[in-house]
Design a protein around this motif. Structure first.
Motif, PDB file in Angstrom:
ATOM      1  N   THR A   1       0.816  -1.217   0.000  1.00  0.00           N
ATOM      2  CA  THR A   1       0.000   0.000   0.000  1.00  0.00           C
ATOM      3  C   THR A   1       0.849   1.265   0.000  1.00  0.00           C
ATOM      4  OG1 THR A   1      -0.158   0.147   2.426  1.00  0.00           O
ATOM      5  CG2 THR A   1      -1.779  -1.225   1.298  1.00  0.00           C
ATOM      6  N   GLU A   2       2.170   1.112  -0.008  1.00  0.00           N
ATOM      7  CA  GLU A   2       3.067   2.266   0.025  1.00  0.00           C
ATOM      8  C   GLU A   2       4.012   2.222  -1.169  1.00  0.00           C
ATOM      9  OE1 GLU A   2       2.804   4.613   2.194  1.00  0.00           O
ATOM     10  OE2 GLU A   2       1.402   3.662   3.582  1.00  0.00           O
ATOM     11  N   GLY A   3       4.421   3.398  -1.646  1.00  0.00           N
ATOM     12  CA  GLY A   3       5.377   3.486  -2.743  1.00  0.00           C
ATOM     13  C   GLY A   3       4.692   3.610  -4.093  1.00  0.00           C
ATOM     14  N   LYS A   4       5.498   3.888  -5.119  1.00  0.00           N
ATOM     15  CA  LYS A   4       4.970   4.018  -6.471  1.00  0.00           C
ATOM     16  C   LYS A   4       4.376   2.700  -6.934  1.00  0.00           C
ATOM     17  CE  LYS A   4       6.312   5.382 -11.159  1.00  0.00           C
ATOM     18  NZ  LYS A   4       7.422   5.764 -12.063  1.00  0.00           N
ATOM     19  N   ALA A   5       3.155   2.743  -7.452  1.00  0.00           N
ATOM     20  CA  ALA A   5       2.419   1.518  -7.783  1.00  0.00           C
ATOM     21  C   ALA A   5       3.193   0.621  -8.745  1.00  0.00           C
ATOM     22  CB  ALA A   5       1.054   1.868  -8.368  1.00  0.00           C
ATOM     23  N   GLU A   6       3.743   1.208  -9.819  1.00  0.00           N
ATOM     24  CA  GLU A   6       4.439   0.395 -10.813  1.00  0.00           C
ATOM     25  C   GLU A   6       5.651  -0.296 -10.214  1.00  0.00           C
ATOM     26  OE1 GLU A   6       6.978   1.305 -14.809  1.00  0.00           O
ATOM     27  OE2 GLU A   6       4.865   1.949 -14.839  1.00  0.00           O
ATOM     28  N   THR A   7       6.433   0.430  -9.425  1.00  0.00           N
ATOM     29  CA  THR A   7       7.632  -0.158  -8.807  1.00  0.00           C
ATOM     30  C   THR A   7       7.251  -1.271  -7.838  1.00  0.00           C
ATOM     31  OG1 THR A   7       8.782   1.962  -8.980  1.00  0.00           O
ATOM     32  CG2 THR A   7       9.698   0.338  -7.456  1.00  0.00           C
TER      33      THR A   7
ATOM     34  N   ASN B   1      -4.623  -2.833  -0.714  1.00  0.00           N
ATOM     35  CA  ASN B   1      -4.961  -1.411  -0.804  1.00  0.00           C
ATOM     36  C   ASN B   1      -6.420  -1.144  -0.449  1.00  0.00           C
ATOM     37  OD1 ASN B   1      -2.653   0.417  -1.919  1.00  0.00           O
ATOM     38  ND2 ASN B   1      -2.438  -1.519  -3.007  1.00  0.00           N
ATOM     39  N   ILE B   2      -7.312  -2.053  -0.809  1.00  0.00           N
ATOM     40  CA  ILE B   2      -8.719  -1.914  -0.404  1.00  0.00           C
ATOM     41  C   ILE B   2      -8.839  -2.039   1.107  1.00  0.00           C
ATOM     42  CG2 ILE B   2     -10.988  -3.035  -0.513  1.00  0.00           C
ATOM     43  CD1 ILE B   2     -10.333  -3.663  -3.489  1.00  0.00           C
TER      44      ILE B   2
ATOM     45  N   LYS C   1      -7.521   4.896  -4.553  1.00  0.00           N
ATOM     46  CA  LYS C   1      -6.888   5.628  -5.647  1.00  0.00           C
ATOM     47  C   LYS C   1      -5.714   4.865  -6.256  1.00  0.00           C
ATOM     48  CE  LYS C   1      -6.143  10.009  -5.225  1.00  0.00           C
ATOM     49  NZ  LYS C   1      -5.714  11.325  -4.690  1.00  0.00           N
ATOM     50  N   ARG C   2      -5.153   3.929  -5.513  1.00  0.00           N
ATOM     51  CA  ARG C   2      -3.998   3.178  -6.013  1.00  0.00           C
ATOM     52  C   ARG C   2      -4.402   2.032  -6.946  1.00  0.00           C
ATOM     53  NH1 ARG C   2       0.898   3.555  -3.662  1.00  0.00           N
ATOM     54  NH2 ARG C   2       1.285   1.300  -3.748  1.00  0.00           N
ATOM     55  N   ILE C   3      -5.686   1.674  -6.988  1.00  0.00           N
ATOM     56  CA  ILE C   3      -6.127   0.541  -7.812  1.00  0.00           C
ATOM     57  C   ILE C   3      -5.922   0.809  -9.303  1.00  0.00           C
ATOM     58  CG2 ILE C   3      -8.038  -1.003  -8.363  1.00  0.00           C
ATOM     59  CD1 ILE C   3      -6.972  -1.239  -5.480  1.00  0.00           C
TER      60      ILE C   3
END
Length: 455
Positions: free
Chosen positions: A16-22, A310-311, A317-319
């Motif tokens: 749930t933390e950090g840039k989603a792609e990475t 994340n849910i 917003k990260r989904i």
């Protein structure tokens, strides 16, 4: 909440933390490596059977494989059901509930496995005859399945363990186990078959032993990892409420895989009518195809873990960010794998067949040329499915999956009776994939995560 998570060796990871792609790529790439090694089990069986025993042995392993997929479906359902619920608790940092979910999943899976073993022992011979298994490969197919069924506990508990690792953001540990056991399985296959001359039984026993070792190691590490999660809150060994939550995800996932397996068995029955040459060619080509589809499915499972965490943390917003990152990953792999099969398919098929008949090689190449260009389509569906599963939106997931299955089976039966012959069967794959992908992506776009992202 008096709960503390101690990270052992940095393995447990918060998605749930950090840039989603990475975050997603670092989590999913070891999963991709794991499924490559996991597929080596079945690929090694077919490779050794075809090279050291003969074309009929290759056909027997391929014929049996469609039935083993039914058992794999149940193990997969347990894996994804446990993984999604544990991911949600992990994201919400409810560690007592997490432990309760793990023990509930282990107990429930053990009961289910016992039922399936009994069913398999009593009915596998009947299933083989129902799919019109040719007489020359019936006894080898039955022998392979009998040994395989006794190894079901290893498969089930290993799958539960990998689901728990993934739920806590650890995709590396399963990779290490599979890398070692899969390579060992190849050497044991060759030793049992070429060295000890055990035939089909050698292929089956090699897989049985290696899966057993992987299972014991995985369960041991899971138990140790759970001890590193300290909580003062009491929790039950089995919870019916959590069991129902697991079943809400596990049952549709199991039904999906089961009906796909049943569809594949029906297809195998149609293919068996074209003789051993077509069966052998299809058996080799479907191994290569399943390597790709299973890899994408596993990456979709990784997306499910990302979505569920994340849910659970309330970070909707990260989904969409994870969906885009997942698409980018699978599309890169799709282009590479499609190119490999289109330009190197003959050499890859030769790995499974020592002296293939012209019909077998033609069948395998025709299948790959028709199906592999559409990997970029089905991969998008499986990423969207990963989001839907992670959000427990199983009705939409089931609709898209069954649409694909029904189309492929019905069209395969109809087209096989035309002048296209066996080629008509392979043409049903792209049609089913395109239709189901449109459905899955449309369902994803209706999800609350897009509205949250816009807000």
């Amino acid at each position: 909440m008096n709960s503390v998570l101690r990270k052992e060796n940095g393995m447990n990871r918060d998605l749930t933390e950090g840039k989603a792609e990475t975050v997603l790529w670092q989590f999913c790439l070891p999963l991709f490596g794991s499924i490559i090694f996991q597929q080596l089990y079945n690929i090694a069986d077919s490779l050794v059977a075809g090279k050291f025993i003969g074309e009929n042995a290759l056909a027997a392993v391929g014929n049996s494989y469609e039935i083993t997929l039914i058992f794999i479906a149940f193990a997969f359902g347990c894996n994804i059901g446990c993984s999604v619920i544990v991911s949600t608790f992990f994201g919400a940092k409810e560690y007592a509930k997490l432990k309760e979910a793990v023990s509930t999943a282990l107990i429930g899976s053990g009961v289910l496995c016992a039922v399936l073993m009994l069913t398999g022992i009593l009915s596998c011979g009947t299933l083989l005859r129902m799919i019109q298994t040719p007489a020359e490969i019936l006894s080898d197919s039955k022998l392979y399945l009998d040994i395989y069924i006794w190894g079901l506990p290893f498969m089930f508990f290993y799958n539960i363990s990998t689901g728990i690792f993934s739920a806590m953001g650890d995709s590396r540990t399963p990779f290490y186990f599979l890398a070692v056991s899969s390579v060992t399985n190849i050497f044991m296959d060759i030793w049992f078959v070429a060295g000890l001359h055990m035939g089909i039984a050698g292929v089956a026993w090699a897989t049985f032993i290696c899966q057993g070792v992987s299972c014991v190691l995985a369960v041991t590490v899971v138990m140790k990892r759970l001890k590193g999660i300290h909580t003062d809150e009491p929790y039950a060994l089995f919870s019916w409420s959590i069991c129902r939550r697991i079943l809400k995800v596990a049952v549709p996932s199991t039904l999906q895989q089961s009906f796909i397996s049943i569809g594949n068995i029906i297809l195998q029955g149609v293919i068996n009518g074209f003789g051993p040459g077509v069966i052998a060619g299809y058996s080799a080509a479907i191994k290569l195809n399943n390597l790709v589809i299973t890899s994408f499915t596993t990456l979709g499972n990784g997306v499910s873990n990302y979505a569920a965490q994340n849910i659970g943390a309330g970070k909707m917003k990260r989904i969409p960010e994870g969906f885009k990152a997942g698409l980018k990953l699978v599309w890169i792999l799709s282009i590479l794998l499609s190119s490999l099969y289109l330009f190197g398919g003959k050499q890859l098929l030769m790995l499974f067949m020592n002296e293939p008949s012209g019909e077998a090689m033609k069948t395998g190449m025709t299948f790959l040329r028709i199906v592999s260009p559409f990997y970029i389509v089905i991969s998008a569906k499986l990423v969207a499915d990963g989001i839907l599963r992670g959000a427990s939106r199983m009705n939409e997931f089931m609709i898209a999956t069954f649409t694909d299955l029904i189309l492929r089976v019905c069209l395969a039966i109809l087209l096989s009776k035309t002048s296209l012959g066996s080629t008509g069967i392979w043409c049903s794959w792209p049609i089913g994939w395109i239709t189901a992908t449109i459905l899955s992506i449309s369902f994803y776009r209706r999800g609350p995560w897009l509205r949250k992202a816009e807000d």
